[in-house]
Each structure stands twice: as C-alpha cells, then as structure tokens.
Design a protein around this motif. Sequence first.
Motif, PDB file in Angstrom:
ATOM      1  N   GLN A  11      -1.141   8.051   7.736  1.00 23.33           N
ATOM      2  CA  GLN A  11      -0.784   9.288   7.247  1.00 23.33           C
ATOM      3  C   GLN A  11      -1.042   9.106   5.624  1.00 23.33           C
ATOM      4  O   GLN A  11      -1.168   9.854   4.638  1.00 23.33           O
ATOM      5  N   VAL A  12      -0.618   7.754   5.161  1.00 19.98           N
ATOM      6  CA  VAL A  12      -0.279   7.628   3.880  1.00 19.98           C
ATOM      7  C   VAL A  12      -1.405   7.508   2.875  1.00 19.98           C
ATOM      8  O   VAL A  12      -2.797   7.516   3.558  1.00 19.98           O
ATOM      9  N   ASP A  13      -1.288   7.831   1.488  1.00 18.43           N
ATOM     10  CA  ASP A  13      -2.651   7.683   0.770  1.00 18.43           C
ATOM     11  C   ASP A  13      -2.637   6.395  -0.156  1.00 18.43           C
ATOM     12  O   ASP A  13      -3.590   5.921  -0.618  1.00 18.43           O
ATOM     13  N   ASN A  14      -1.330   5.646   0.074  1.00 18.74           N
ATOM     14  CA  ASN A  14      -1.316   4.271  -0.506  1.00 18.74           C
ATOM     15  C   ASN A  14      -0.236   3.637   0.054  1.00 18.74           C
ATOM     16  O   ASN A  14       0.617   4.108   0.702  1.00 18.74           O
TER      17      ASN A  14
ATOM     18  N   ILE B  58      -7.379   1.528   2.316  1.00 20.89           N
ATOM     19  CA  ILE B  58      -6.200   1.590   1.546  1.00 20.89           C
ATOM     20  C   ILE B  58      -6.064  -0.042   0.974  1.00 20.89           C
ATOM     21  O   ILE B  58      -5.576  -0.687   1.611  1.00 20.89           O
TER      22      ILE B  58
ATOM     23  N   LEU C  51      -4.314   0.269   7.423  1.00 20.15           N
ATOM     24  CA  LEU C  51      -4.497   0.409   5.999  1.00 20.15           C
ATOM     25  C   LEU C  51      -5.948  -0.061   5.751  1.00 20.15           C
ATOM     26  O   LEU C  51      -6.763   0.664   4.806  1.00 20.15           O
TER      27      LEU C  51
ATOM     28  N   ARG D 287      -8.670   2.082   6.978  1.00 14.67           N
ATOM     29  CA  ARG D 287      -8.607   3.657   6.043  1.00 14.67           C
ATOM     30  C   ARG D 287      -9.000   3.180   4.737  1.00 14.67           C
ATOM     31  O   ARG D 287      -9.151   4.180   3.594  1.00 14.67           O
TER      32      ARG D 287
ATOM     33  N   ASP E 101       3.627   3.908  -0.114  1.00 15.24           N
ATOM     34  CA  ASP E 101       4.362   4.871   0.421  1.00 15.24           C
ATOM     35  C   ASP E 101       4.590   4.498   2.120  1.00 15.24           C
ATOM     36  O   ASP E 101       5.530   5.063   2.664  1.00 15.24           O
TER      37      ASP E 101
ATOM     38  N   ARG F 191       3.238   5.211  10.105  1.00 11.17           N
ATOM     39  CA  ARG F 191       2.898   5.884   8.505  1.00 11.17           C
ATOM     40  C   ARG F 191       1.610   5.675   7.841  1.00 11.17           C
ATOM     41  O   ARG F 191       0.918   6.175   7.196  1.00 11.17           O
TER      42      ARG F 191
END
Length: 75
Positions: free
Chosen positions: A66-69, A38, A33, A36, A72, A63
């Motif tokens: 792939q997640v945007d936040n 995030i 995370l 990325r 998720d 996950r």
Amino acid sequence: MTAMQYFWRHPLAQEVREEGRVEKGVEMTLKILEWRGIPVPDSVRSRVETCTDEDLLELWARRAIQVDNAEDLLR
C-alpha cells in the motif's frame, strides 16, 4: 523414535525453520517494493534485512502493498 522424527523435534531444526521464515519475510517485503517500482534507500533495506521478528516482517510486507515510498513501510 526414529532419527528423522527426532531431528524435526530438535531445537536446532526449529531454529533453522524459523530462520527460513524470516529470510522469506525479508525477501518478500523487498520484492513487493521492487515489483511496485518503489526505490528502497539503504537505510530501509538495512532495517528490513536485519529484522528477525516474523510478525513485524509480515506487517511490513502488508504495508509494502500500500505505501507510496519505502520510508512509510517502517512507520
């Protein structure tokens, strides 16, 4: 049986290895995370850091790719 062989078969040694895998799962999930970009709210960070289920940590790490936040991640 040598002392070294006994050690690796001892339940305490198994527990130490499992703890290490859990710690790596926590670290990897949060690092993905972070890499990325995030943001991770305290509620998500706490949930990940207190998780002791290796399979769940692996799912969350997958996950995290792939997640945007971060929220998720836990859905």
